[in-house]
Design an enzyme around this catalytic site. Sequence first.
Site, PDB file in Angstrom:
ATOM      1  N   ASP A  12      30.506  31.278  44.358  1.00 49.35           N
ATOM      2  CA  ASP A  12      31.631  30.709  45.102  1.00 49.35           C
ATOM      3  C   ASP A  12      32.727  30.185  44.158  1.00 49.35           C
ATOM      4  OD1 ASP A  12      33.083  29.911  47.295  1.00 49.35           O
ATOM      5  OD2 ASP A  12      32.003  28.031  47.574  1.00 49.35           O
ATOM      6  N   HIS A  29      38.546  37.110  42.139  1.00 47.49           N
ATOM      7  CA  HIS A  29      37.460  38.069  42.407  1.00 47.49           C
ATOM      8  C   HIS A  29      37.319  39.043  41.238  1.00 47.49           C
ATOM      9  CE1 HIS A  29      37.011  36.471  46.343  1.00 47.49           C
ATOM     10  NE2 HIS A  29      38.134  36.964  46.829  1.00 47.49           N
ATOM     11  N   LEU A 123      13.447  44.147  36.878  1.00 47.76           N
ATOM     12  CA  LEU A 123      14.151  43.143  37.685  1.00 47.76           C
ATOM     13  C   LEU A 123      14.585  43.739  39.030  1.00 47.76           C
ATOM     14  CD1 LEU A 123      15.733  40.372  37.910  1.00 47.76           C
ATOM     15  CD2 LEU A 123      17.670  41.581  36.902  1.00 47.76           C
TER      16      LEU A 123
HETATM   17  C1  FPP Z   1      33.503  33.452  47.022  1.00 49.30           C
HETATM   18  O1  FPP Z   1      34.688  32.953  46.476  1.00 49.30           O
HETATM   19  C2  FPP Z   1      33.265  34.813  46.548  1.00 49.30           C
HETATM   20  C3  FPP Z   1      33.292  35.919  47.325  1.00 49.30           C
HETATM   21  C4  FPP Z   1      33.597  35.879  48.770  1.00 49.30           C
HETATM   22  C5  FPP Z   1      33.080  37.253  46.768  1.00 49.30           C
HETATM   23  C6  FPP Z   1      32.169  37.356  45.604  1.00 49.30           C
HETATM   24  C7  FPP Z   1      32.489  38.604  44.895  1.00 49.30           C
HETATM   25  C8  FPP Z   1      32.501  38.792  43.563  1.00 49.30           C
HETATM   26  C9  FPP Z   1      32.035  37.806  42.595  1.00 49.30           C
HETATM   27  C10 FPP Z   1      33.040  40.058  42.993  1.00 49.30           C
HETATM   28  C11 FPP Z   1      32.303  41.307  43.281  1.00 49.30           C
HETATM   29  C12 FPP Z   1      30.826  41.239  43.170  1.00 49.30           C
HETATM   30  C13 FPP Z   1      30.038  42.098  42.483  1.00 49.30           C
HETATM   31  C14 FPP Z   1      28.567  42.030  42.672  1.00 49.30           C
HETATM   32  C15 FPP Z   1      30.558  43.086  41.540  1.00 49.30           C
HETATM   33  P1  FPP Z   1      35.850  32.494  47.465  1.00 49.30           P
HETATM   34  O2  FPP Z   1      36.855  33.565  47.536  1.00 49.30           O
HETATM   35  O3  FPP Z   1      35.265  32.070  48.765  1.00 49.30           O
HETATM   36  O4  FPP Z   1      36.410  31.259  46.668  1.00 49.30           O
HETATM   37  P2  FPP Z   1      37.094  29.962  47.292  1.00 49.30           P
HETATM   38  O5  FPP Z   1      35.999  29.237  48.035  1.00 49.30           O
HETATM   39  O6  FPP Z   1      37.566  29.241  46.096  1.00 49.30           O
HETATM   40  O7  FPP Z   1      38.201  30.432  48.178  1.00 49.30           O
END
Ligand code: FPP
Length: 246
Positions: A12, A29, A123
């Site tokens: 997150d 992201h 894994l």
């Molecule tokens: C939460 O941050 C994160 C996500 C909704 C997406 C997670 C995706 C990645 C880390 C990239 C792709 C993944 C892989 C496995 C290659 P948020 O956008 O909710 O952050 P915020 O709470 O600060 O708005």
Amino acid sequence: MKIPRHVAIIMDGNGRWAERRGYPRVFGHIRGSTRVKPLVREADRLGIRALTLYAFSTENWLRPEGELSVLWRLLKKYFVKEFQELQKKNIRMRVIGEIERLSPEIRSVIDPIQERLSGNTGLQLNLAISYGSRRDLSRAAKLFAQDCVDGKRRPEDMSEQLMREYLWTAELAELSDVDLVIRTSGEVRVSNFLLWQSAYAEFIFSELCWPDFKPEHLRACIEEYSGRDRRFGQTASQTSQAKEFQ
Ligand code: FPP
């Protein structure tokens, strides 16, 4: 160090990480996606048996179209770029979640790669995509009810052990139970992630946003986990006796 067998991570804080630096949210992201490879390597090196990453929730479908298309692009890129290394390291990668909701274009990338890694025994890397724990549980109830209607099961067959077989994590068998859940970004909530599977997990909430979370931070979380006393509802003296007999 006591190494947890199954670690699950809520990645997150990508959006906030970017916004605090004056970048568009998607930049978070992009940076966040580069953190996955070193994390998987470290988990493998440490001897963690299963690692589940929350990449996209059932609720994330409501995000703006532009953000969604970046997330899909990053996920696709991860599968294609990492395939060789995962294969070399005997890592089995599978998607848990509503895979049928993903576009044919994404499926055409994910499905064959998942299939080719399916025989690996190292894994167990699970990417939770279009995953929600309430969906996981309600789907399990539906599948079980259908098996009862088809005469394959009787209602009285249902047990905690059998329930496990109807969840998206079924193939993990005894590794389905999560030992440690890590959530980055300072938010202290579960957000519909592995509710059944983490019934007795330890939780660590890191203040770092996901794009700042590095292998050394995973190690620090595991050290903290190592010092926790897991009692599974029993008293401290009962669990210490059990440890003596192990
Ligand atoms: C939460 O941050 C994160 C996500 C909704 C997406 C997670 C995706 C990645 C880390 C990239 C792709 C993944 C892989 C496995 C290659 P948020 O956008 O909710 O952050 P915020 O709470 O600060 O708005």
